[in-house]
Scaffold this motif. Sequence first.
Motif, PDB file in Angstrom:
ATOM      1  N   HIS A  22       0.932  -1.231   0.218  1.00 29.07           N
ATOM      2  CA  HIS A  22       0.380  -0.216  -0.080  1.00 29.07           C
ATOM      3  C   HIS A  22       0.786   1.180   0.071  1.00 29.07           C
ATOM      4  O   HIS A  22       1.840   1.108   0.350  1.00 29.07           O
ATOM      5  N   LEU A  23       0.372   1.537  -0.799  1.00 28.98           N
ATOM      6  CA  LEU A  23       1.135   3.438  -1.196  1.00 28.98           C
ATOM      7  C   LEU A  23       0.686   4.682  -0.586  1.00 28.98           C
ATOM      8  O   LEU A  23      -1.128   4.545  -0.866  1.00 28.98           O
ATOM      9  N   TYR A  24       0.707   5.550   0.251  1.00 27.07           N
ATOM     10  CA  TYR A  24       0.660   6.715   1.036  1.00 27.07           C
ATOM     11  C   TYR A  24       0.306   7.172   0.447  1.00 27.07           C
ATOM     12  O   TYR A  24       1.833   8.019   0.323  1.00 27.07           O
ATOM     13  N   LEU A  25      -0.210   8.106  -0.308  1.00 27.51           N
ATOM     14  CA  LEU A  25       0.321   9.740  -1.837  1.00 27.51           C
ATOM     15  C   LEU A  25      -0.450  11.073  -1.029  1.00 27.51           C
ATOM     16  O   LEU A  25      -1.189  11.484  -0.409  1.00 27.51           O
ATOM     17  N   ASP A  26       0.092  12.159  -2.039  1.00 37.01           N
ATOM     18  CA  ASP A  26      -0.478  13.178  -1.926  1.00 37.01           C
ATOM     19  C   ASP A  26      -1.885  13.141  -2.703  1.00 37.01           C
ATOM     20  O   ASP A  26      -1.748  12.395  -3.588  1.00 37.01           O
ATOM     21  N   LEU A  27      -2.733  13.426  -1.916  1.00 41.13           N
ATOM     22  CA  LEU A  27      -3.921  13.518  -3.006  1.00 41.13           C
ATOM     23  C   LEU A  27      -4.238  15.096  -3.334  1.00 41.13           C
ATOM     24  O   LEU A  27      -4.216  15.906  -2.181  1.00 41.13           O
ATOM     25  N   LEU A  28      -4.494  15.075  -4.198  1.00 42.37           N
ATOM     26  CA  LEU A  28      -4.568  16.904  -5.167  1.00 42.37           C
ATOM     27  C   LEU A  28      -6.561  16.933  -5.178  1.00 42.37           C
ATOM     28  O   LEU A  28      -6.847  15.865  -6.171  1.00 42.37           O
ATOM     29  N   ALA A  29      -7.106  17.759  -5.010  1.00 38.31           N
ATOM     30  CA  ALA A  29      -9.092  18.139  -4.259  1.00 38.31           C
ATOM     31  C   ALA A  29      -9.130  18.417  -5.656  1.00 38.31           C
ATOM     32  O   ALA A  29     -10.086  18.591  -5.911  1.00 38.31           O
ATOM     33  N   ALA A  30      -8.070  19.556  -6.428  1.00 36.29           N
ATOM     34  CA  ALA A  30      -7.982  19.988  -7.719  1.00 36.29           C
ATOM     35  C   ALA A  30      -8.980  19.060  -8.750  1.00 36.29           C
ATOM     36  O   ALA A  30      -9.483  19.372  -9.834  1.00 36.29           O
ATOM     37  N   GLY A  31      -8.456  17.764  -9.003  1.00 37.51           N
ATOM     38  CA  GLY A  31      -8.701  17.090  -9.814  1.00 37.51           C
ATOM     39  C   GLY A  31      -7.814  16.365 -10.656  1.00 37.51           C
ATOM     40  O   GLY A  31      -6.446  17.023 -10.530  1.00 37.51           O
ATOM     41  N   ILE A  50       2.400   8.475 -19.524  1.00 35.60           N
ATOM     42  CA  ILE A  50       1.194  10.177 -18.814  1.00 35.60           C
ATOM     43  C   ILE A  50       1.142   9.928 -19.860  1.00 35.60           C
ATOM     44  O   ILE A  50       0.612   9.460 -21.422  1.00 35.60           O
ATOM     45  N   LYS A  51      -0.802  10.433 -19.563  1.00 34.48           N
ATOM     46  CA  LYS A  51      -1.925  10.330 -20.467  1.00 34.48           C
ATOM     47  C   LYS A  51      -2.749  11.546 -19.220  1.00 34.48           C
ATOM     48  O   LYS A  51      -1.847  12.070 -17.986  1.00 34.48           O
ATOM     49  N   TRP A  52      -3.607  12.234 -19.645  1.00 38.46           N
ATOM     50  CA  TRP A  52      -4.558  13.764 -18.559  1.00 38.46           C
ATOM     51  C   TRP A  52      -4.506  12.646 -17.440  1.00 38.46           C
ATOM     52  O   TRP A  52      -5.179  13.640 -16.679  1.00 38.46           O
ATOM     53  N   GLY A  53      -5.738  11.539 -17.515  1.00 44.42           N
ATOM     54  CA  GLY A  53      -5.771  11.074 -16.275  1.00 44.42           C
ATOM     55  C   GLY A  53      -4.730  10.987 -15.162  1.00 44.42           C
ATOM     56  O   GLY A  53      -5.490  10.761 -14.497  1.00 44.42           O
ATOM     57  N   ASN A  54      -3.148  10.417 -15.715  1.00 48.78           N
ATOM     58  CA  ASN A  54      -2.285  10.321 -15.154  1.00 48.78           C
ATOM     59  C   ASN A  54      -1.690  11.571 -14.367  1.00 48.78           C
ATOM     60  O   ASN A  54      -0.699  12.253 -14.244  1.00 48.78           O
ATOM     61  N   VAL A  55      -2.285  13.281 -14.586  1.00 46.96           N
ATOM     62  CA  VAL A  55      -2.392  14.130 -14.544  1.00 46.96           C
ATOM     63  C   VAL A  55      -2.907  15.051 -13.154  1.00 46.96           C
ATOM     64  O   VAL A  55      -4.242  15.152 -13.864  1.00 46.96           O
ATOM     65  N   LEU A  56      -2.519  15.242 -12.421  1.00 47.05           N
ATOM     66  CA  LEU A  56      -3.381  15.612 -11.476  1.00 47.05           C
ATOM     67  C   LEU A  56      -3.315  17.570 -11.222  1.00 47.05           C
ATOM     68  O   LEU A  56      -2.073  18.326 -11.991  1.00 47.05           O
ATOM     69  N   LEU A  57      -4.105  18.481 -10.921  1.00 44.81           N
ATOM     70  CA  LEU A  57      -4.086  19.358 -10.733  1.00 44.81           C
ATOM     71  C   LEU A  57      -3.844  20.171  -9.463  1.00 44.81           C
ATOM     72  O   LEU A  57      -4.436  19.635  -8.494  1.00 44.81           O
ATOM     73  N   ARG A  58      -3.103  21.092  -9.413  1.00 44.77           N
ATOM     74  CA  ARG A  58      -2.877  22.102  -8.089  1.00 44.77           C
ATOM     75  C   ARG A  58      -3.531  24.003  -9.011  1.00 44.77           C
ATOM     76  O   ARG A  58      -2.993  24.414  -9.690  1.00 44.77           O
ATOM     77  N   ALA A  59      -4.154  24.045  -7.839  1.00 47.57           N
ATOM     78  CA  ALA A  59      -4.289  26.102  -8.526  1.00 47.57           C
ATOM     79  C   ALA A  59      -3.072  26.631  -7.849  1.00 47.57           C
ATOM     80  O   ALA A  59      -2.211  26.009  -6.719  1.00 47.57           O
ATOM     81  N   TYR A  60      -2.693  27.411  -8.611  1.00 48.26           N
ATOM     82  CA  TYR A  60      -1.396  28.497  -9.417  1.00 48.26           C
ATOM     83  C   TYR A  60      -1.620  29.340  -8.291  1.00 48.26           C
ATOM     84  O   TYR A  60      -2.587  30.069  -7.930  1.00 48.26           O
ATOM     85  N   THR A  61      -0.133  29.246  -7.082  1.00 52.42           N
ATOM     86  CA  THR A  61      -0.082  30.157  -6.680  1.00 52.42           C
ATOM     87  C   THR A  61       0.135  31.726  -6.674  1.00 52.42           C
ATOM     88  O   THR A  61       1.524  31.972  -7.087  1.00 52.42           O
TER      89      THR A  61
END
Length: 359
Positions: A116-125, A176-187
């Motif tokens: 089991h891998l415990y990873l970052d979760l990004l809420a932006a999808g 690499i594909k668009w489903g394997n690219v998570l998003l984070r809001a730019y600051t």
Amino acid sequence: MSPIPKLPTPITIPPTTSYTHPTPPLTPLTPHPLTATPAPPAHLLSTPYTAKLGSGAWSTVYSLTPHLAVKTPSNPSALPILHAEAEILSHLTAALTTSSPPCVARIHYYDPKTAHLYLDLLAAGTLESLARAPNIKTKTQRGEPVVGFAQWLFLAERLVAAVAAVHAAGVVHGDIKWGNVLLRAYTPGADGDGDGDEVWDAYCRENPGAVLFEPVLCDFSSAQRGGEVVGEGVSAVTTGFAAPEVLRGFLGGGKAPLEVGADVYSVGMTLLAAALGSEVYEGVRHVGIYAREGDPVGWVRGGERAVKVGRGGVVEGVLRGCFGRGAEGRVGLEEVAERVKVWKGRWWEEGRGGGRWGW
């Protein structure tokens, strides 16, 4: 480079719908600043996995907290694959600690007993969810990516930089594909704070309430280090995004060693999909036949979506040379990055006021 350690005799994994965390405390990976953190709260160790985020050929991912996800094997045969992914992610998490914000979904814990891998979760999808959103497809003009010029150029700039950083760390992603690219809001930056880019900060000031999403790479289950072939090669590929040489090797039953050129092709396919709002070969029967030809732009130009990749426009200008049936002759990420920089400058000086600038 030392070989990837072998797992002990595979254990039986109960169905993921009823599987719970192991009761003993998790053992952190080799300590470094990002993993030398307290173990997850005790209540997470006995909470059933119910908030499913997605699943693939080898694993299922669940949300645990607003910032933490767990990746679990779907069956015992997935154990060595996830073990290899944990090793690669541990390496990348340590190697890219200077990347701020991180360009990969970092690993925080790994339990070798259950893989089991415990990873970052990004809420932006994901990039896929952004580009498929129905509310954005009616807002763009002829020749403009469905996500808009600003968002597409921003994604291109940051995705190329992220993949280049992964390559510099000695890893080829492989899927690499668009489903394997998570998003984070730019600051936006302020007096040197934040993510700090003059053009993008100015854009955000000009467009209050607008949000730019930057890419974060995830799912390294097909990744390889230093040209090393893990097991039988690539464990899984996504036909519509894979480089033709990788796809031919995978479908032919042979090993599919990865080179950086394969990731260049997949980056191009990912950005092309983000411009179109759909996969290049979406809805096509026998996708592999067309994918192996290595001419996705030519395919798009044969249909109604050609308006998004007009000759001489932004999308073609950035992605030209990323494709082809083999890695020979493909441009490198450095050249793609330079093209993005040029088009970004042109857009900022000439195009952000609207009109048909992007055609």
